[in-house]
Scaffold this motif. Structure first.
Motif, short mmCIF file in Angstrom:
data_model
loop_
_atom_site.label_atom_id
_atom_site.label_comp_id
_atom_site.label_asym_id
_atom_site.label_seq_id
_atom_site.Cartn_x
_atom_site.Cartn_y
_atom_site.Cartn_z
N UNK A 1 0.79 -1.22 0.00
CA UNK A 1 0.00 0.00 0.00
C UNK A 1 0.82 1.27 0.00
N UNK A 2 2.07 1.20 -0.46
CA UNK A 2 2.95 2.36 -0.52
C UNK A 2 3.15 2.76 -1.98
N UNK A 3 3.09 4.05 -2.24
CA UNK A 3 3.39 4.59 -3.56
C UNK A 3 4.86 4.96 -3.62
N UNK A 4 5.62 4.30 -4.47
CA UNK A 4 7.05 4.58 -4.63
C UNK A 4 7.24 5.52 -5.80
N UNK B 1 -0.11 5.43 3.09
CA UNK B 1 -1.47 5.97 3.23
C UNK B 1 -2.55 4.99 2.85
N UNK B 2 -2.30 4.14 1.86
CA UNK B 2 -3.31 3.15 1.48
C UNK B 2 -3.25 1.96 2.44
N UNK B 3 -4.39 1.54 2.95
CA UNK B 3 -4.37 0.46 3.95
C UNK B 3 -4.03 -0.90 3.36
N UNK B 4 -4.25 -1.09 2.04
CA UNK B 4 -3.97 -2.37 1.40
C UNK B 4 -3.27 -2.12 0.07
N UNK C 1 -0.22 14.17 -5.70
CA UNK C 1 1.13 13.86 -5.27
C UNK C 1 2.02 15.10 -5.37
N UNK C 2 2.92 15.20 -4.40
CA UNK C 2 3.97 16.23 -4.41
C UNK C 2 3.38 17.62 -4.58
N UNK C 3 2.72 18.21 -3.63
CA UNK C 3 2.48 17.69 -2.27
C UNK C 3 1.36 16.66 -2.23
N UNK C 4 1.44 15.77 -1.25
CA UNK C 4 0.51 14.67 -1.15
C UNK C 4 -0.78 15.12 -0.47
N UNK C 5 -1.90 14.75 -1.11
CA UNK C 5 -3.20 15.14 -0.57
C UNK C 5 -4.26 14.19 -1.11
N UNK C 6 -5.09 13.65 -0.23
CA UNK C 6 -6.20 12.82 -0.64
C UNK C 6 -7.36 13.72 -1.03
N UNK C 7 -7.72 13.69 -2.31
CA UNK C 7 -8.78 14.56 -2.81
C UNK C 7 -10.17 14.00 -2.55
N UNK C 8 -10.29 12.67 -2.46
CA UNK C 8 -11.59 12.09 -2.18
C UNK C 8 -11.71 10.69 -2.76
#
Length: 412
Positions: free
Chosen positions: A202-205, A222-225, A258-265
């Motif tokens: 669940x990691x974005x590299x 950030x992603x749980x799975x 991404x960059x900056x990281x933000x969950x939009x929805x």
């Protein structure tokens, strides 16, 4: 748009490049096509079953006239989109089940299997043009770099590799170090300068092409799975170069900046079913995003409702802030004018002669008191001892040393 029932679990989906048609590859081996419109209506176009084994991956030609389908049968089928019939079959295309395909150029197709073997195909020729065997686990995804004519592949062995399709060498031009995690999906961002990879944990590299492909330069949790699918949003939306869609095993399709990281929805919710594939229609510039999980339906979500509503909310919030800011400035100016009226030039009352004498005596008493305090402080100060730089006074006697007066040596 209502969900499109397909009758079986969907392994892959692909959109026609310039028509509102979506293709699905199913667990049962069926390949089904559906047409749709902007009002949310859909209708079946064709359905065929080229193999009894599952259809894992699909790829569409540049003009949308041909569809390639492959899967567990290790065969690549070529389907005519207009008639919905198989026009060509490449038997035993791989020695293992084919897991992923991607069209690179009008006459170049890439395929990867469960053993990590990658093959390049010319649709006009029956045999593979090139074969790469540097991976030892399944090929999960492909990415095409058009500026360098390079194919980037991610694998379950924890590495990604870069192959130059113009070179005749059967080795990659670059391969990353072991990331100690399965690499499941890949997507370019920032105009192709950087690459984001979805992993099993669940990691974005983040990889930077200028820094090389050896190792990632950033890791975004950030992603749980697991992140099984990545997709770009249409370029006409703001921040499209750094905003992506992620499909995770928790059943949520997210919009992430991404960059900056933000969950939009959250764009779509598949419940308890993992999301395997996501794609945007009209060659990535359309209105609908399709997502497929382990349920027997295809979800089509309107991106306008997701991103344009956010833009309206932001603009409304900005307008309200401007109004509030203008009101505060007006209120502040009024308060300043009021304070200026209140704090106008004050009249100084004249002092009498007796008051002046009393003030002089009081100042004299204060000055005399201050002088007495200074004298007392000087008396209290102690003189500092002079430092002995050679430590002569602190020198210790040796074991065989004696202290003697100088007169003791006079009689000798």
């Amino acid at each position: 748009m209502p969900d499109i029932p397909v009758g079986a679990q969907i392994f892959d989906l692909a959109f026609h490049p310039n028509r509102p048609v979506v293709f699905t590859g199913l667990l049962t081996g069926h390949v089904k096509a559906f047409g749709y419109d902007e009002q949310g209506n859909h209708e079946p176009k064709f359905s065929l079953r080229p193999s009894k084994r599952s259809c894992r991956t699909l790829a569409v030609s540049a003009d949308g006239t041909q569809l390639w389908a492959a899967g567990k049968a290790k065969v690549i089928h070529t389907i005519d989109v207009a008639t919905g019939e198989v026009v060509d079959t490449r038997a035993a295309a791989h020695d293992a089940p084919i897991n992923r395909m991607r069209r690179l150029l009008p006459n170049l197709l890439a395929s990867g299997d469960d053993d990590g073997v990658i093959k390049l195909w010319d649709p006009r020729k029956p045999d593979a043009v090139r074969k790469y065997t540097h991976h030892f686990d399944f090929i999960s995804d492909f990415m095409w770099l058009d500026d360098k004519k390079q194919l980037v592949a991610t694998s379950g062995d924890g590495t990604l590799s870069v192959m130059d399709v113009r070179s005749k060498k059967l080795e990659p031009v670059a391969q990353s170090e072991d990331q100690e995690d399965e690499l499941l999906s890949i997507l370019p961002i920032k105009g192709g300068q950087k690459v984001v990879v979805g992993t099993q944990l669940g990691i974005l590299s983040i990889f930077n092409r200028k820094s090389g492909w050896g190792d990632c330069v950033d890791r975004i949790p950030g992603h749980p799975q697991s992140i099984d699918a990545l997709c770009a949003i249409p370029s006409h939306y703001p921040n499209a170069h750094s905003t992506i869609l992620t499909g995770s095993s928790d059943g949520l399709l997210r919009a992430v900046q991404l960059l900056p990281t933000k969950l939009l929805g959250v764009v779509a919710d598949h419940g308890e079913f993992p999301i395997e594939r996501i794609a945007v229609d009209m060659n990535g510039e359309g209105r609908w995003v399709g997502s497929a999980g382990h349920e027997e339906v295809l979800k089509l979500t309107d991106l306008k409702e997701v991103f344009e509503d956010d833009e309206k909310d932001e603009s409304d919030a900005a307008d309200s802030d401007d109004d509030a800011g203008g009101g505060s400035v007006a209120a502040k100016s009024e308060a300043d004018s009021d304070s200026d009226g209140e704090d106008g030039p004050e009249k100084v009352a004249p002092t009498t002669k007796q008051e002046g004498v009393d003030a002089e005596e009081e100042n004299a008493d204060r000055s005399s008191g201050d002088e007495e305090e200074v004298v007392e402080e000087r008396k209290k100060r102690k003189r500092k001892k002079e430092q002995d730089p050679l430590n002569a006074m602190k020198r210790k006697k040796g074991r065989n040393e004696l202290e003697a007066e100088p007169a003791f040596f006079a009689d000798l």
